[in-house]
Motif scaffolding. Structure first.
Motif, PDB file in Angstrom:
ATOM      1  N   ARG A  78       0.830  -1.210   0.000  1.00  0.00           N
ATOM      2  CA  ARG A  78       0.000   0.000   0.000  1.00  0.00           C
ATOM      3  C   ARG A  78       0.861   1.255   0.000  1.00  0.00           C
ATOM      4  O   ARG A  78       0.554   2.225  -0.688  1.00  0.00           O
ATOM      5  CB  ARG A  78      -0.955  -0.011   1.198  1.00  0.00           C
ATOM      6  N   ALA A  79       1.935   1.246   0.770  1.00  0.00           N
ATOM      7  CA  ALA A  79       2.837   2.401   0.803  1.00  0.00           C
ATOM      8  C   ALA A  79       3.479   2.611  -0.566  1.00  0.00           C
ATOM      9  O   ALA A  79       3.610   3.739  -1.036  1.00  0.00           O
ATOM     10  CB  ALA A  79       3.905   2.212   1.880  1.00  0.00           C
ATOM     11  N   GLY A  80       3.869   1.503  -1.215  1.00  0.00           N
ATOM     12  CA  GLY A  80       4.470   1.589  -2.544  1.00  0.00           C
ATOM     13  C   GLY A  80       3.499   2.095  -3.590  1.00  0.00           C
ATOM     14  O   GLY A  80       3.905   2.675  -4.593  1.00  0.00           O
ATOM     15  N   ALA A  81       2.208   1.885  -3.346  1.00  0.00           N
ATOM     16  CA  ALA A  81       1.178   2.358  -4.272  1.00  0.00           C
ATOM     17  C   ALA A  81       0.763   3.790  -3.953  1.00  0.00           C
ATOM     18  O   ALA A  81      -0.167   4.312  -4.552  1.00  0.00           O
ATOM     19  CB  ALA A  81      -0.033   1.435  -4.226  1.00  0.00           C
ATOM     20  N   GLY A  82       1.435   4.376  -2.975  1.00  0.00           N
ATOM     21  CA  GLY A  82       1.149   5.772  -2.645  1.00  0.00           C
ATOM     22  C   GLY A  82       0.068   5.971  -1.608  1.00  0.00           C
ATOM     23  O   GLY A  82      -0.301   7.108  -1.302  1.00  0.00           O
ATOM     24  N   GLU A  83      -0.461   4.885  -1.058  1.00  0.00           N
ATOM     25  CA  GLU A  83      -1.478   5.015  -0.015  1.00  0.00           C
ATOM     26  C   GLU A  83      -0.828   5.316   1.321  1.00  0.00           C
ATOM     27  O   GLU A  83       0.294   4.890   1.592  1.00  0.00           O
ATOM     28  CB  GLU A  83      -2.290   3.721   0.112  1.00  0.00           C
ATOM     29  N   GLU A  84      -1.549   6.024   2.153  1.00  0.00           N
ATOM     30  CA  GLU A  84      -1.063   6.274   3.503  1.00  0.00           C
ATOM     31  C   GLU A  84      -1.332   5.030   4.348  1.00  0.00           C
ATOM     32  O   GLU A  84      -2.401   4.437   4.266  1.00  0.00           O
ATOM     33  CB  GLU A  84      -1.787   7.477   4.104  1.00  0.00           C
ATOM     34  N   VAL A  85      -0.348   4.638   5.116  1.00  0.00           N
ATOM     35  CA  VAL A  85      -0.511   3.463   5.966  1.00  0.00           C
ATOM     36  C   VAL A  85      -0.475   3.879   7.427  1.00  0.00           C
ATOM     37  O   VAL A  85       0.130   4.880   7.784  1.00  0.00           O
ATOM     38  CB  VAL A  85       0.573   2.391   5.684  1.00  0.00           C
ATOM     39  N   GLY A  86      -1.148   3.097   8.255  1.00  0.00           N
ATOM     40  CA  GLY A  86      -1.208   3.378   9.681  1.00  0.00           C
ATOM     41  C   GLY A  86       0.102   3.033  10.374  1.00  0.00           C
ATOM     42  O   GLY A  86       0.987   2.411   9.791  1.00  0.00           O
ATOM     43  N   PRO A  87       0.186   3.392  11.637  1.00  0.00           N
ATOM     44  CA  PRO A  87       1.413   3.108  12.386  1.00  0.00           C
ATOM     45  C   PRO A  87       1.612   1.607  12.614  1.00  0.00           C
ATOM     46  O   PRO A  87       0.650   0.849  12.734  1.00  0.00           O
ATOM     47  CB  PRO A  87       1.221   3.842  13.704  1.00  0.00           C
ATOM     48  N   LEU A  88       2.855   1.220  12.680  1.00  0.00           N
ATOM     49  CA  LEU A  88       3.225  -0.178  12.881  1.00  0.00           C
ATOM     50  C   LEU A  88       2.710  -0.710  14.208  1.00  0.00           C
ATOM     51  O   LEU A  88       2.369  -1.888  14.319  1.00  0.00           O
ATOM     52  CB  LEU A  88       4.756  -0.324  12.808  1.00  0.00           C
ATOM     53  N   ARG A  89       2.574   0.136  15.207  1.00  0.00           N
ATOM     54  CA  ARG A  89       2.112  -0.325  16.521  1.00  0.00           C
ATOM     55  C   ARG A  89       0.710  -0.930  16.445  1.00  0.00           C
ATOM     56  O   ARG A  89       0.373  -1.821  17.209  1.00  0.00           O
ATOM     57  CB  ARG A  89       2.177   0.793  17.557  1.00  0.00           C
ATOM     58  N   ILE A  90      -0.106  -0.461  15.513  1.00  0.00           N
ATOM     59  CA  ILE A  90      -1.450  -1.030  15.351  1.00  0.00           C
ATOM     60  C   ILE A  90      -1.345  -2.466  14.839  1.00  0.00           C
ATOM     61  O   ILE A  90      -2.030  -3.366  15.333  1.00  0.00           O
ATOM     62  CB  ILE A  90      -2.315  -0.156  14.416  1.00  0.00           C
ATOM     63  N   VAL A  91      -0.476  -2.688  13.868  1.00  0.00           N
ATOM     64  CA  VAL A  91      -0.277  -4.036  13.329  1.00  0.00           C
ATOM     65  C   VAL A  91       0.256  -4.956  14.418  1.00  0.00           C
ATOM     66  O   VAL A  91      -0.189  -6.103  14.561  1.00  0.00           O
ATOM     67  CB  VAL A  91       0.675  -4.004  12.107  1.00  0.00           C
ATOM     68  N   ILE A  92       1.188  -4.461  15.201  1.00  0.00           N
ATOM     69  CA  ILE A  92       1.752  -5.269  16.285  1.00  0.00           C
ATOM     70  C   ILE A  92       0.683  -5.571  17.335  1.00  0.00           C
ATOM     71  O   ILE A  92       0.577  -6.694  17.821  1.00  0.00           O
ATOM     72  CB  ILE A  92       2.990  -4.587  16.894  1.00  0.00           C
ATOM     73  N   GLY A  93      -0.138  -4.582  17.673  1.00  0.00           N
ATOM     74  CA  GLY A  93      -1.237  -4.806  18.621  1.00  0.00           C
ATOM     75  C   GLY A  93      -2.220  -5.850  18.122  1.00  0.00           C
ATOM     76  O   GLY A  93      -2.676  -6.703  18.887  1.00  0.00           O
TER      77      GLY A  93
END
Length: 174
Positions: A78-93
């Motif tokens: 998603r980041a490579g496609a130019g989309e904004e991604v959420g913080p990594l802490r959410i994925v870890i949670g």
């Protein structure tokens, strides 16, 4: 004393609401379903309690790490496609929520290993707390959508019936 109870209730309520509004709810329920399926599978020919606990923890870690890996790839895409991604802490949670959802029943098998409860009791607690968790989350999710208590109980009952049917089906085939 009353002020401490009020502060604790406020803290608990805020924490619960934050959790319910996060993606972790779906991950805990998903993990609980995986854990319940594993418990049901092992119950037919139960290994030693320690092995059941270890299998639940190991499965929780494996499923959680697979979730983490796939989410990281998705974030990068998603980041490579130019989309904004959420913080990594959410994925870890979310990953931790999956792990806890799968591994939670291990608590009962650790208790059985310590001689605090019987193996059959550990299996029963593992199954029915999983069922209760799924029903409770369904009730709370319905309440958050504005459903009344009666409608929320119907939602919780539906989820509980599905989980109970899984338990009953498994019991019938073994």
């Amino acid at each position: 004393m009353a002020g401490e109870r009020t502060a604790l209730a406020t803290w608990w309520s805020a924490g619960l609401m934050s959790h319910l509004r996060s993606g972790q709810v779906a991950r805990v329920v998903y993990g609980s379903i995986v854990g319940l399926a594993l418990v049901l599978t092992m119950e037919a020919h139960p290994p030693e309690e320690g092995r059941v606990a270890a299998a639940l923890v190991a499965t929780g870690l494996a499923v959680g790490l697979a979730e983490l890996y796939s989410e990281l790839i998705g974030l990068r895409a998603r980041a490579g496609a130019g989309e904004e991604v959420g913080p990594l802490r959410i994925v870890i949670g979310d990953t931790v929520a999956v792990i806890l959802g799968v591994a939670f029943p291990a608590v009962f098998f650790f208790a059985s290993t310590a001689g605090l409860i019987e193996t059959d009791t550990a299996f029963a607690l593992a199954k029915w707390t999983g069922l209760g968790l799924i029903g409770a989350y369904s009730f709370l999710a319905a309440r958050l959508t504005g459903a009344g208590h009666a409608r929320s109980l119907v939602h919780a009952g539906g989820a509980a019936v599905i989980a109970a049917a899984l338990i009953a089906f498994k019991a019938l085939i073994h």
